[in-house]
Design a protein around this motif. Structure first.
Motif, PDB file in Angstrom:
ATOM      1  N   ASP A 262       3.545   9.424 -27.035  1.00 30.53           N
ATOM      2  CA  ASP A 262       4.630   8.167 -27.618  1.00 30.53           C
ATOM      3  C   ASP A 262       5.974   8.777 -27.366  1.00 30.53           C
ATOM      4  OD1 ASP A 262       2.394   7.440 -29.105  1.00 30.53           O
ATOM      5  OD2 ASP A 262       3.102   8.089 -31.028  1.00 30.53           O
ATOM      6  N   GLN A 263       6.423  10.153 -26.779  1.00 31.82           N
ATOM      7  CA  GLN A 263       7.760  10.433 -26.449  1.00 31.82           C
ATOM      8  C   GLN A 263       8.015   9.734 -24.973  1.00 31.82           C
ATOM      9  OE1 GLN A 263       8.929  14.283 -27.275  1.00 31.82           O
ATOM     10  NE2 GLN A 263       6.955  14.683 -28.426  1.00 31.82           N
ATOM     11  N   LEU A 264       7.040   9.715 -24.269  1.00 27.82           N
ATOM     12  CA  LEU A 264       7.150   9.202 -22.881  1.00 27.82           C
ATOM     13  C   LEU A 264       7.479   7.698 -22.975  1.00 27.82           C
ATOM     14  CD1 LEU A 264       6.405  11.978 -21.982  1.00 27.82           C
ATOM     15  CD2 LEU A 264       5.111  10.822 -19.959  1.00 27.82           C
ATOM     16  N   ALA A 265       6.432   7.067 -23.869  1.00 27.51           N
ATOM     17  CA  ALA A 265       6.551   5.676 -24.050  1.00 27.51           C
ATOM     18  C   ALA A 265       7.888   5.238 -24.705  1.00 27.51           C
ATOM     19  CB  ALA A 265       5.524   5.001 -24.885  1.00 27.51           C
ATOM     20  N   ALA A 266       8.582   6.053 -25.447  1.00 29.18           N
ATOM     21  CA  ALA A 266       9.906   5.766 -26.009  1.00 29.18           C
ATOM     22  C   ALA A 266      10.961   5.540 -24.869  1.00 29.18           C
ATOM     23  CB  ALA A 266      10.046   6.584 -27.330  1.00 29.18           C
ATOM     24  N   ALA A 267      10.706   6.630 -23.925  1.00 29.96           N
ATOM     25  CA  ALA A 267      11.654   6.909 -22.835  1.00 29.96           C
ATOM     26  C   ALA A 267      11.629   5.614 -22.162  1.00 29.96           C
ATOM     27  CB  ALA A 267      11.335   7.997 -22.162  1.00 29.96           C
TER      28      ALA A 267
ATOM     29  N   ALA B 241      -2.285  12.549 -23.983  1.00 30.54           N
ATOM     30  CA  ALA B 241      -1.014  11.468 -24.160  1.00 30.54           C
ATOM     31  C   ALA B 241      -1.003  11.538 -25.948  1.00 30.54           C
ATOM     32  CB  ALA B 241      -1.177  10.306 -23.890  1.00 30.54           C
ATOM     33  N   ARG B 242      -2.227  11.505 -26.767  1.00 31.90           N
ATOM     34  CA  ARG B 242      -2.358  11.370 -27.959  1.00 31.90           C
ATOM     35  C   ARG B 242      -1.962  12.846 -28.664  1.00 31.90           C
ATOM     36  NH1 ARG B 242      -6.641   8.294 -26.305  1.00 31.90           N
ATOM     37  NH2 ARG B 242      -8.331   9.955 -26.982  1.00 31.90           N
ATOM     38  N   ALA B 243      -1.928  13.954 -27.736  1.00 31.52           N
ATOM     39  CA  ALA B 243      -1.875  15.436 -28.325  1.00 31.52           C
ATOM     40  C   ALA B 243      -0.604  15.810 -28.459  1.00 31.52           C
ATOM     41  CB  ALA B 243      -2.360  16.354 -27.546  1.00 31.52           C
ATOM     42  N   TYR B 244      -0.167  16.561 -29.649  1.00 31.72           N
ATOM     43  CA  TYR B 244       1.476  17.109 -29.747  1.00 31.72           C
ATOM     44  C   TYR B 244       1.725  18.127 -28.876  1.00 31.72           C
ATOM     45  CZ  TYR B 244       1.120  14.234 -34.168  1.00 31.72           C
ATOM     46  OH  TYR B 244       0.996  13.154 -34.848  1.00 31.72           O
ATOM     47  N   PRO B 245       3.032  18.550 -28.743  1.00 31.53           N
ATOM     48  CA  PRO B 245       3.315  19.361 -27.532  1.00 31.53           C
ATOM     49  C   PRO B 245       2.710  20.787 -28.033  1.00 31.53           C
ATOM     50  CG  PRO B 245       5.128  18.012 -28.205  1.00 31.53           C
ATOM     51  CD  PRO B 245       3.942  17.634 -29.092  1.00 31.53           C
ATOM     52  N   HIS B 246       2.391  21.090 -29.383  1.00 33.14           N
ATOM     53  CA  HIS B 246       1.863  22.678 -29.596  1.00 33.14           C
ATOM     54  C   HIS B 246       0.527  22.559 -29.144  1.00 33.14           C
ATOM     55  CE1 HIS B 246       0.499  20.314 -33.371  1.00 33.14           C
ATOM     56  NE2 HIS B 246      -0.635  21.382 -33.165  1.00 33.14           N
ATOM     57  N   GLU B 247      -0.084  21.358 -28.941  1.00 30.81           N
ATOM     58  CA  GLU B 247      -1.426  21.604 -28.600  1.00 30.81           C
ATOM     59  C   GLU B 247      -1.544  21.524 -26.743  1.00 30.81           C
ATOM     60  OE1 GLU B 247      -4.015  18.876 -31.069  1.00 30.81           O
ATOM     61  OE2 GLU B 247      -2.299  17.772 -30.804  1.00 30.81           O
TER      62      GLU B 247
ATOM     63  N   PRO C 184       8.232  17.999 -31.638  1.00 26.48           N
ATOM     64  CA  PRO C 184       7.223  18.705 -32.225  1.00 26.48           C
ATOM     65  C   PRO C 184       6.419  17.944 -33.197  1.00 26.48           C
ATOM     66  CG  PRO C 184       8.973  19.600 -33.684  1.00 26.48           C
ATOM     67  CD  PRO C 184       9.500  18.853 -32.386  1.00 26.48           C
ATOM     68  N   VAL C 185       7.034  16.821 -33.616  1.00 24.77           N
ATOM     69  CA  VAL C 185       6.320  15.927 -34.479  1.00 24.77           C
ATOM     70  C   VAL C 185       5.864  14.285 -34.238  1.00 24.77           C
ATOM     71  CG1 VAL C 185       7.690  16.811 -36.500  1.00 24.77           C
ATOM     72  CG2 VAL C 185       8.511  14.587 -35.261  1.00 24.77           C
TER      73      VAL C 185
END
Length: 328
Positions: A101-106, A138-144, A95-96
């Motif tokens: 960013d999470q996909l790029a880290a993967a 891609a710049r949005a957070y999961p809660h969005e 959530p943070v």
């Protein structure tokens, strides 16, 4: 078992405190196929799926082998050659951190690429699964994200590195029919685009009927039946498979028709009866079934673990419907 297998499982055993939850399971996953793992809760489906990724709980003891592309180092292949589509999309995403960013880290966890390249691959993966304005989202957070968009995002994360095998663990649980169909459609499109195989853990036999090439039916941690989906669903050879099918509503059946149900409940690990674990619930069970556990044998293109498969009527669901009628 065919030599063309992409992934091979041989005599997989997973135990907790000496009690086996998966008991001597062997099967193959072929290139580009959809293999469904089916069974009631507690059958060992999700535990088996996690074992394919080298993600068995730390307190478990395992034996047997899982080989992917000729390699048994599953941790080294996870995320690159094999990836998980988890059941709960919300808890699968941090959530943070923004989704991109999470996909790029993967991407960067398995490939030596620049941050810019990893970001571009992340946006492309989100676009492939149908997320509109992917660069912005891609710049949005999961809660969005909406619930459906989160489901698409976890599929994007699983496919961003173009793996050879996708493992989807109950990806449609708690979804309504419309959203279920959307998730399965996106998952199928990604699998086709990548040329990947899919191991689909599900309890929904309608999903199996519509999407699987082969089906592996599990009971009490063991293989009960394995074969082509149309053959297994059209003429099951194991009484347990027949019981699962008998409990499904028929689309053209009267709504008031009483559905037969499998009697009893599956045994918990550590409480297995002697002989066949399904014998206490099986209409065909005889003395042999209560003494000896059947080993899988080849029957007309199926693997079946049953002493009395030849006595199963056709259609096999009639056996359970008649038993339900007799007891009502």
């Amino acid at each position: 078992m065919e030599s063309e297998a992409l992934l091979s499982v041989r005599d997989l055993r997973i135990a907790f405190a000496g009690v086996e939850a998966v008991r001597g399971l062997s099967f193959d996953v072929r290139p580009r196929e959809v293999l469904a793992l089916v069974g009631e809760s507690g059958a060992g489906k999700s535990l088996t799926a996690r074992a394919l990724l080298g993600m068995v709980p730390e307190d478990a003891t395992t034996s047997g082998t899982v080989t992917l592309l000729g390699d048994t180092d599953l941790a080294a292949q996870r995320g690159l050659h094999i990836a998980l589509v988890p059941q709960d999309a919300l808890s699968a995403l941090s959530p943070v951190h923004p989704v991109g960013d999470q996909l790029a880290a993967a991407v960067r966890s398995v490939a030596r690429v620049s941050r810019k390249e990893a970001r571009a691959r992340a946006v492309a993966a989100l676009d492939r699964v149908g997320i509109p304005d992917a660069a912005r989202k891609a710049r949005a957070y999961p809660h969005e994200y909406s619930g459906g968009m989160r489901q698409r995002a976890v599929i994007a994360m699983a496919t961003v590195n173009e793996p050879d095998v996708l493992v989807a663990d109950e990806p449609t649980t708690a979804l309504d029919e419309e959203r279920r169909d959307q998730v399965l459609r996106v998952l199928g499109e990604q699998r086709e685009a990548l040329g990947a195989a899919l191991v689909l853990v599900t309890h929904d036999m309608d999903v199996v009927r519509d999407h699987a090439d082969r089906v592996l039916v599990m009971y009490a941690g063991r293989l009960t039946e394995l074969g082509p989906a149309d053959a297994v669903l059209g003429r099951p050879r194991a009484p347990y498979t027949a019981g699962l099918l008998a409990s499904l509503p028929e689309h053209d059946a009267p709504r008031r028709r009483r559905l037969p149900a499998l009697p009893g409940t599956p045994p918990a690990p550590g409480t297995l009866p002697p002989g066949c674990a399904f014998a206490p619930r099986c209409p065909l069970a005889a003395d042999l079934c209560h003494r000896e556990e059947p080993e899988p044998q080849e029957v007309e293109g199926h693997l079946v673990a049953c002493h009395h498969w030849a006595e199963l009527p056709h259609p096999a669901v009639d056996l359970f419907q008649e038993k339900q009628h007799a007891s009502s």
